[in-house]
Design a protein around this motif. Sequence first.
Motif, PDB file in Angstrom:
ATOM      1  N   ALA A   1     -44.902  23.328 -27.480  1.00 54.46           N
ATOM      2  CA  ALA A   1     -44.989  21.886 -27.727  1.00 54.46           C
ATOM      3  C   ALA A   1     -44.815  21.145 -26.412  1.00 54.46           C
ATOM      4  O   ALA A   1     -44.133  21.624 -25.499  1.00 54.46           O
ATOM      5  N   GLU A   2     -45.441  19.990 -26.344  1.00 57.15           N
ATOM      6  CA  GLU A   2     -45.362  19.193 -25.126  1.00 57.15           C
ATOM      7  C   GLU A   2     -44.751  17.837 -25.428  1.00 57.15           C
ATOM      8  O   GLU A   2     -45.075  17.202 -26.447  1.00 57.15           O
ATOM      9  N   GLY A   3     -43.878  17.411 -24.522  1.00 57.85           N
ATOM     10  CA  GLY A   3     -43.250  16.102 -24.705  1.00 57.85           C
ATOM     11  C   GLY A   3     -41.960  16.029 -23.920  1.00 57.85           C
ATOM     12  O   GLY A   3     -41.831  16.654 -22.865  1.00 57.85           O
ATOM     13  N   HIS A   4     -41.002  15.289 -24.436  1.00 62.36           N
ATOM     14  CA  HIS A   4     -39.676  15.193 -23.813  1.00 62.36           C
ATOM     15  C   HIS A   4     -38.797  16.282 -24.404  1.00 62.36           C
ATOM     16  O   HIS A   4     -38.590  16.335 -25.606  1.00 62.36           O
ATOM     17  N   ILE A   5     -38.304  17.146 -23.536  1.00 59.93           N
ATOM     18  CA  ILE A   5     -37.586  18.350 -23.964  1.00 59.93           C
ATOM     19  C   ILE A   5     -36.086  18.106 -23.885  1.00 59.93           C
ATOM     20  O   ILE A   5     -35.565  17.715 -22.837  1.00 59.93           O
ATOM     21  N   VAL A   6     -35.403  18.331 -25.000  1.00 64.78           N
ATOM     22  CA  VAL A   6     -33.947  18.147 -25.049  1.00 64.78           C
ATOM     23  C   VAL A   6     -33.314  19.440 -25.559  1.00 64.78           C
ATOM     24  O   VAL A   6     -33.720  19.966 -26.594  1.00 64.78           O
ATOM     25  N   GLN A   7     -32.336  19.929 -24.830  1.00 66.45           N
ATOM     26  CA  GLN A   7     -31.609  21.120 -25.270  1.00 66.45           C
ATOM     27  C   GLN A   7     -30.357  20.684 -26.012  1.00 66.45           C
ATOM     28  O   GLN A   7     -29.443  20.116 -25.418  1.00 66.45           O
ATOM     29  N   LEU A   8     -30.330  20.937 -27.295  1.00 68.20           N
ATOM     30  CA  LEU A   8     -29.159  20.584 -28.102  1.00 68.20           C
ATOM     31  C   LEU A   8     -28.125  21.705 -28.011  1.00 68.20           C
ATOM     32  O   LEU A   8     -28.486  22.865 -27.790  1.00 68.20           O
ATOM     33  N   PRO A   9     -26.854  21.371 -28.227  1.00 72.61           N
ATOM     34  CA  PRO A   9     -25.792  22.382 -28.108  1.00 72.61           C
ATOM     35  C   PRO A   9     -25.990  23.555 -29.054  1.00 72.61           C
ATOM     36  O   PRO A   9     -26.179  23.374 -30.264  1.00 72.61           O
TER      37      PRO A   9
ATOM     38  N   ASP B   1     -29.162  15.431 -35.848  1.00 76.83           N
ATOM     39  CA  ASP B   1     -28.758  14.172 -36.493  1.00 76.83           C
ATOM     40  C   ASP B   1     -27.965  13.312 -35.513  1.00 76.83           C
ATOM     41  O   ASP B   1     -28.142  12.090 -35.458  1.00 76.83           O
ATOM     42  N   LYS B   2     -27.086  13.945 -34.751  1.00 76.81           N
ATOM     43  CA  LYS B   2     -26.286  13.187 -33.772  1.00 76.81           C
ATOM     44  C   LYS B   2     -27.197  12.558 -32.724  1.00 76.81           C
ATOM     45  O   LYS B   2     -26.967  11.439 -32.273  1.00 76.81           O
ATOM     46  N   LEU B   3     -28.219  13.287 -32.317  1.00 77.04           N
ATOM     47  CA  LEU B   3     -29.140  12.746 -31.323  1.00 77.04           C
ATOM     48  C   LEU B   3     -29.868  11.530 -31.898  1.00 77.04           C
ATOM     49  O   LEU B   3     -30.021  10.513 -31.221  1.00 77.04           O
ATOM     50  N   LEU B   4     -30.310  11.626 -33.139  1.00 79.97           N
ATOM     51  CA  LEU B   4     -30.994  10.500 -33.773  1.00 79.97           C
ATOM     52  C   LEU B   4     -30.063   9.294 -33.881  1.00 79.97           C
ATOM     53  O   LEU B   4     -30.459   8.158 -33.637  1.00 79.97           O
ATOM     54  N   GLN B   5     -28.824   9.549 -34.244  1.00 77.99           N
ATOM     55  CA  GLN B   5     -27.860   8.454 -34.358  1.00 77.99           C
ATOM     56  C   GLN B   5     -27.617   7.796 -32.991  1.00 77.99           C
ATOM     57  O   GLN B   5     -27.625   6.572 -32.867  1.00 77.99           O
ATOM     58  N   ALA B   6     -27.416   8.636 -31.987  1.00 76.21           N
ATOM     59  CA  ALA B   6     -27.158   8.110 -30.645  1.00 76.21           C
ATOM     60  C   ALA B   6     -28.369   7.338 -30.134  1.00 76.21           C
ATOM     61  O   ALA B   6     -28.236   6.269 -29.520  1.00 76.21           O
TER      62      ALA B   6
ATOM     63  N   ALA C   1     -34.268   5.051 -23.910  1.00 72.46           N
ATOM     64  CA  ALA C   1     -33.210   5.113 -24.926  1.00 72.46           C
ATOM     65  C   ALA C   1     -32.842   6.561 -25.208  1.00 72.46           C
ATOM     66  O   ALA C   1     -31.674   6.876 -25.479  1.00 72.46           O
ATOM     67  N   LEU C   2     -33.818   7.459 -25.162  1.00 70.01           N
ATOM     68  CA  LEU C   2     -33.539   8.881 -25.349  1.00 70.01           C
ATOM     69  C   LEU C   2     -32.626   9.388 -24.233  1.00 70.01           C
ATOM     70  O   LEU C   2     -31.660  10.114 -24.485  1.00 70.01           O
ATOM     71  N   ALA C   3     -32.939   9.010 -23.011  1.00 69.07           N
ATOM     72  CA  ALA C   3     -32.103   9.420 -21.884  1.00 69.07           C
ATOM     73  C   ALA C   3     -30.689   8.883 -22.034  1.00 69.07           C
ATOM     74  O   ALA C   3     -29.703   9.586 -21.791  1.00 69.07           O
ATOM     75  N   ALA C   4     -30.568   7.628 -22.474  1.00 66.83           N
ATOM     76  CA  ALA C   4     -29.241   7.033 -22.681  1.00 66.83           C
ATOM     77  C   ALA C   4     -28.487   7.755 -23.789  1.00 66.83           C
ATOM     78  O   ALA C   4     -27.271   7.942 -23.720  1.00 66.83           O
ATOM     79  N   ALA C   5     -29.215   8.170 -24.818  1.00 69.32           N
ATOM     80  CA  ALA C   5     -28.575   8.908 -25.913  1.00 69.32           C
ATOM     81  C   ALA C   5     -28.044  10.248 -25.426  1.00 69.32           C
ATOM     82  O   ALA C   5     -26.960  10.681 -25.829  1.00 69.32           O
ATOM     83  N   CYS C   6     -28.786  10.899 -24.546  1.00 70.05           N
ATOM     84  CA  CYS C   6     -28.334  12.184 -24.005  1.00 70.05           C
ATOM     85  C   CYS C   6     -27.077  12.009 -23.162  1.00 70.05           C
ATOM     86  O   CYS C   6     -26.145  12.813 -23.232  1.00 70.05           O
ATOM     87  N   VAL C   7     -27.031  10.927 -22.395  1.00 65.10           N
ATOM     88  CA  VAL C   7     -25.827  10.635 -21.604  1.00 65.10           C
ATOM     89  C   VAL C   7     -24.657  10.411 -22.553  1.00 65.10           C
ATOM     90  O   VAL C   7     -23.564  10.930 -22.355  1.00 65.10           O
ATOM     91  N   ARG C   8     -24.907   9.648 -23.585  1.00 64.66           N
ATOM     92  CA  ARG C   8     -23.859   9.324 -24.570  1.00 64.66           C
ATOM     93  C   ARG C   8     -23.274  10.575 -25.206  1.00 64.66           C
ATOM     94  O   ARG C   8     -22.075  10.668 -25.452  1.00 64.66           O
ATOM     95  N   LEU C   9     -24.135  11.575 -25.438  1.00 65.93           N
ATOM     96  CA  LEU C   9     -23.690  12.805 -26.100  1.00 65.93           C
ATOM     97  C   LEU C   9     -23.261  13.888 -25.106  1.00 65.93           C
ATOM     98  O   LEU C   9     -22.862  14.975 -25.525  1.00 65.93           O
ATOM     99  N   GLY C  10     -23.387  13.607 -23.834  1.00 65.42           N
ATOM    100  CA  GLY C  10     -23.007  14.599 -22.826  1.00 65.42           C
ATOM    101  C   GLY C  10     -24.021  15.718 -22.697  1.00 65.42           C
ATOM    102  O   GLY C  10     -23.683  16.828 -22.277  1.00 65.42           O
ATOM    103  N   LEU C  11     -25.278  15.444 -23.044  1.00 66.89           N
ATOM    104  CA  LEU C  11     -26.334  16.444 -22.937  1.00 66.89           C
ATOM    105  C   LEU C  11     -27.036  16.321 -21.594  1.00 66.89           C
ATOM    106  O   LEU C  11     -27.010  15.257 -20.965  1.00 66.89           O
ATOM    107  N   ALA C  12     -27.719  17.386 -21.220  1.00 66.80           N
ATOM    108  CA  ALA C  12     -28.537  17.317 -20.012  1.00 66.80           C
ATOM    109  C   ALA C  12     -29.668  16.320 -20.248  1.00 66.80           C
ATOM    110  O   ALA C  12     -30.117  16.130 -21.376  1.00 66.80           O
ATOM    111  N   GLN C  13     -30.116  15.712 -19.187  1.00 63.33           N
ATOM    112  CA  GLN C  13     -31.194  14.735 -19.306  1.00 63.33           C
ATOM    113  C   GLN C  13     -32.475  15.396 -19.793  1.00 63.33           C
ATOM    114  O   GLN C  13     -32.762  16.546 -19.459  1.00 63.33           O
TER     115      GLN C  13
END
Lengths: 63, 125
Positions: free
Chosen positions: B41-49, B80-85, B16-28
Amino acid sequence: MTRTIEITINPKGEATVQTKGFAGASCKDASRLIEQALGEKTAEQHTAEFYQTQVTSERVRQS
Amino acid sequence: MSHIVSIRTQIRDPAALAAACVRLGLAQPTQGKARLYSSEAEGHIVQLPYWRYPVVIDTTSGQISMDNFNGHWGNPSELDKLLQAYGCEKAKIEARRAGHNVTEQTLADGSIKLTIQVGATGGAA
């Protein structure tokens, strides 16, 4: 009546889950998986429909 | 209505996180360790705009590690947008898994409303 689960997610990412068209506590069973999947429950409110009993048929014989 | 529940969204599903990134046009998201300002920190890394440091999500606990210096190093609204997506994508995944139809609608205040129709056979969501 159509039974639905409405999920509203605000711009801050906070979610509200509402069940509609369910009588009694069956609404909780319907939405439990969604609620648990989304995150941590912070508040819960029952509506008047929740306290309605589900309709079941009963036949009474009197002799 | 029958009952109403308020939920604090927690990111615990990598798909679902990966799908949210696609939805927002973010890198996987990538998995691994990321350096924050004063920690790692270790985990799933997301670069926000426009964020200086990435956010790192531990999907086991839902905890999000980040450093944005009270908004100076990144606008909190992007998170917040990532959480919503994520909430939208996760709810859709779960609803479809249960065999229900889902429709999505964007409201005037920026909220997203998903309506799940529960089948006549009473399939649990």
